[in-house]
Design a protein around this motif. Structure first.
Motif, mmCIF file in Angstrom:
data_model
loop_
_atom_site.group_PDB
_atom_site.id
_atom_site.type_symbol
_atom_site.label_atom_id
_atom_site.label_comp_id
_atom_site.label_asym_id
_atom_site.label_seq_id
_atom_site.Cartn_x
_atom_site.Cartn_y
_atom_site.Cartn_z
ATOM 1 N N MET A 298 0.560 -1.318 -0.341
ATOM 2 C CA MET A 298 -0.250 0.011 0.096
ATOM 3 C C MET A 298 0.826 1.185 0.008
ATOM 4 S SD MET A 298 -3.706 -0.998 2.276
ATOM 5 C CE MET A 298 -4.496 0.527 1.912
ATOM 6 N N TYR A 299 0.652 2.181 -0.849
ATOM 7 C CA TYR A 299 1.272 3.909 -1.185
ATOM 8 C C TYR A 299 0.334 4.496 -0.879
ATOM 9 C CZ TYR A 299 3.613 0.807 -4.601
ATOM 10 O OH TYR A 299 4.087 -0.746 -5.701
ATOM 11 N N TRP A 300 0.822 5.698 -0.420
ATOM 12 C CA TRP A 300 -0.183 7.061 0.433
ATOM 13 C C TRP A 300 1.587 8.024 -0.829
ATOM 14 C CZ3 TRP A 300 -3.581 8.985 1.750
ATOM 15 C CH2 TRP A 300 -4.880 7.960 2.781
ATOM 16 N N TYR A 301 0.727 8.546 -1.425
ATOM 17 C CA TYR A 301 1.170 9.517 -1.932
ATOM 18 C C TYR A 301 0.326 11.242 -1.743
ATOM 19 C CZ TYR A 301 2.851 6.161 -5.854
ATOM 20 O OH TYR A 301 3.474 5.121 -6.037
ATOM 21 N N GLN A 302 1.786 12.732 -2.492
ATOM 22 C CA GLN A 302 0.328 13.834 -1.809
ATOM 23 C C GLN A 302 0.605 13.921 -3.919
ATOM 24 O OE1 GLN A 302 3.345 16.788 -0.709
ATOM 25 N NE2 GLN A 302 1.734 17.669 0.787
ATOM 26 N N GLN A 303 -0.093 15.164 -4.086
ATOM 27 C CA GLN A 303 -0.195 15.317 -5.834
ATOM 28 C C GLN A 303 -0.351 16.655 -4.958
ATOM 29 O OE1 GLN A 303 -3.114 14.194 -8.349
ATOM 30 N NE2 GLN A 303 -1.927 14.575 -9.878
ATOM 31 N N LYS A 304 0.591 17.772 -5.339
ATOM 32 C CA LYS A 304 0.002 19.161 -5.651
ATOM 33 C C LYS A 304 -0.900 19.690 -7.268
ATOM 34 C CE LYS A 304 2.826 20.561 -1.697
ATOM 35 N NZ LYS A 304 3.349 21.239 -1.137
ATOM 36 N N SER A 305 -1.441 20.468 -7.461
ATOM 37 C CA SER A 305 -2.340 21.058 -8.314
ATOM 38 C C SER A 305 -1.035 20.633 -9.760
ATOM 39 C CB SER A 305 -3.024 22.521 -8.421
ATOM 40 O OG SER A 305 -3.184 22.648 -9.802
ATOM 41 N N SER A 306 -1.324 20.083 -11.339
ATOM 42 C CA SER A 306 -0.075 19.981 -12.170
ATOM 43 C C SER A 306 1.226 19.324 -11.483
ATOM 44 C CB SER A 306 -0.156 21.761 -12.834
ATOM 45 O OG SER A 306 -1.811 21.906 -12.983
ATOM 46 N N GLN A 307 1.327 18.967 -10.599
ATOM 47 C CA GLN A 307 2.059 17.678 -11.145
ATOM 48 C C GLN A 307 1.645 16.261 -10.420
ATOM 49 O OE1 GLN A 307 4.337 19.165 -6.807
ATOM 50 N NE2 GLN A 307 4.268 21.121 -7.846
ATOM 51 N N ALA A 308 2.707 15.745 -10.814
ATOM 52 C CA ALA A 308 2.838 14.477 -10.679
ATOM 53 C C ALA A 308 2.877 13.699 -9.600
ATOM 54 C CB ALA A 308 3.544 13.718 -11.400
ATOM 55 N N GLU B 56 -5.716 14.800 -16.937
ATOM 56 C CA GLU B 56 -4.015 14.675 -17.113
ATOM 57 C C GLU B 56 -3.856 13.360 -17.701
ATOM 58 O OE1 GLU B 56 -2.415 17.356 -16.499
ATOM 59 O OE2 GLU B 56 -0.670 16.672 -16.350
ATOM 60 N N TYR B 57 -2.748 12.929 -18.513
ATOM 61 C CA TYR B 57 -2.313 11.540 -18.470
ATOM 62 C C TYR B 57 -0.450 11.487 -18.071
ATOM 63 C CZ TYR B 57 -6.314 11.524 -21.312
ATOM 64 O OH TYR B 57 -7.730 11.197 -21.930
ATOM 65 N N PHE B 58 -0.758 10.306 -17.420
ATOM 66 C CA PHE B 58 0.710 10.202 -16.577
ATOM 67 C C PHE B 58 1.187 9.123 -17.333
ATOM 68 C CE2 PHE B 58 0.678 13.400 -13.649
ATOM 69 C CZ PHE B 58 -0.167 13.680 -12.955
ATOM 70 N N CYS B 59 2.635 9.087 -17.294
ATOM 71 C CA CYS B 59 3.500 7.782 -18.373
ATOM 72 C C CYS B 59 4.115 7.469 -16.674
ATOM 73 C CB CYS B 59 3.956 8.110 -19.380
ATOM 74 S SG CYS B 59 5.132 6.986 -20.355
ATOM 75 N N VAL B 60 3.704 6.042 -16.492
ATOM 76 C CA VAL B 60 4.989 5.449 -15.362
ATOM 77 C C VAL B 60 5.064 4.310 -15.865
ATOM 78 C CG1 VAL B 60 4.613 4.843 -13.203
ATOM 79 C CG2 VAL B 60 2.658 6.070 -14.226
ATOM 80 N N GLU B 61 6.550 4.546 -15.271
ATOM 81 C CA GLU B 61 6.816 3.175 -15.553
ATOM 82 C C GLU B 61 7.502 2.275 -13.970
ATOM 83 O OE1 GLU B 61 11.352 3.910 -16.936
ATOM 84 O OE2 GLU B 61 11.475 1.875 -16.626
ATOM 85 N N GLY B 62 7.767 1.078 -14.146
ATOM 86 C CA GLY B 62 7.648 0.326 -12.847
ATOM 87 C C GLY B 62 8.148 -0.780 -12.894
#
Lengths: 113, 112
Positions: free
Chosen positions: A32-42, B88-94
């Motif tokens: 399980m993962y937790w991510y933070q995402q701010k506006s217009s960012q990955a 929004e589209y994301f390319c991801v490498e795993g």
């Protein structure tokens, strides 16, 4: 349907007031993962659990902690939220195996006043 | 270290015209590659994945991507854009559960 659930979908807190975000999954995935995402960012990885093994990213602030009491649930605790912590928080799961495809929850939008 | 480069931060197309979103990866070995889509205030939804089987991968909603090892590319295409594709589209490498690399994202706008 098997899925990743996040509650609440929207959370408003005050500067410095602790907040907990929750994630549950019915996929029986071990990671399980937790991510933070701010506006217009990955999305930016904060930490992940590989089974019970907790892995903190090097640049995750100390203000952020996590708990995983069992396989299905994972919590993100923000001890003293600052204005810069306002973001979308995404929970994701995967199962160790061939492709490591991640399954994402709908996210919790955190606002800090 | 792995890196994923999405060559366009914004792409704008007219409804009914083809979509091309470009992605380059860095791994020298055969990676697992994914394209995810994110609509506003939503989580990420998997469009398609490449896991060293067929190089042309078909996904949901008419999207497909071609893995080209010689070019280290995994571009996403769709023959005919629909208004609902705006996202929004994301390319991801795993490569492992402990190492997932996101591209910076491409915002797709679909004009009527």
């Amino acid at each position: 349907d098997a899925m990743v659930i996040q509650n609440p979908r929207y959370q408003v807190t005050q500067f410095g007031k602790p907040v907990t975000l929750s994630c549950s999954q019915t996929l029986n995935h071990n990671v399980m993962y937790w991510y933070q995402q701010k506006s217009s960012q990955a999305p930016k990885l904060l930490f992940h659990y590989y089974d019970k093994d907790f892995n903190n990213e090097a640049d995750t602030p100390d203000n952020f902690q996590s708990r995983r009491p069992n396989t299905s649930f994972c919590f993100l605790d923000i001890r003293s939220p600052g204005l810069g912590d306002a973001a979308m928080y995404l929970c994701a799961t995967t199962k160790t195996g061939a492709s490591y495809e991640q399954f994402f929850g709908p996210g919790t939008r955190l606002t800090v006043l | 270290a792995q890196s994923v480069t999405q060559l366009d931060s914004h792409v704008s197309v007219s409804e009914g015209t083809p979509v091309l979103l470009r992605c380059n990866y860095s791994s020298s070995y055969s990676p697992s590659l994914f394209w995810y889509v994110q609509h506003p205030n939503k989580g990420l939804q998997l469009l398609l994945k490449y896991t060293s089987a067929a190089t042309l991968v078909k996904g949901i909603n008419g999207f497909e991507a071609e893995f080209k090892k010689s070019e280290t590319s995994f571009h996403l295409t769709k023959p005919s854009a629909h208004m609902s594709d705006a996202a929004e589209y994301f390319c991801v490498e795993g490569g492992s559960a402990r190492q997932l690399t996101f591209g910076s994202g491409t915002q797709l706008t679909v004009l009527p």
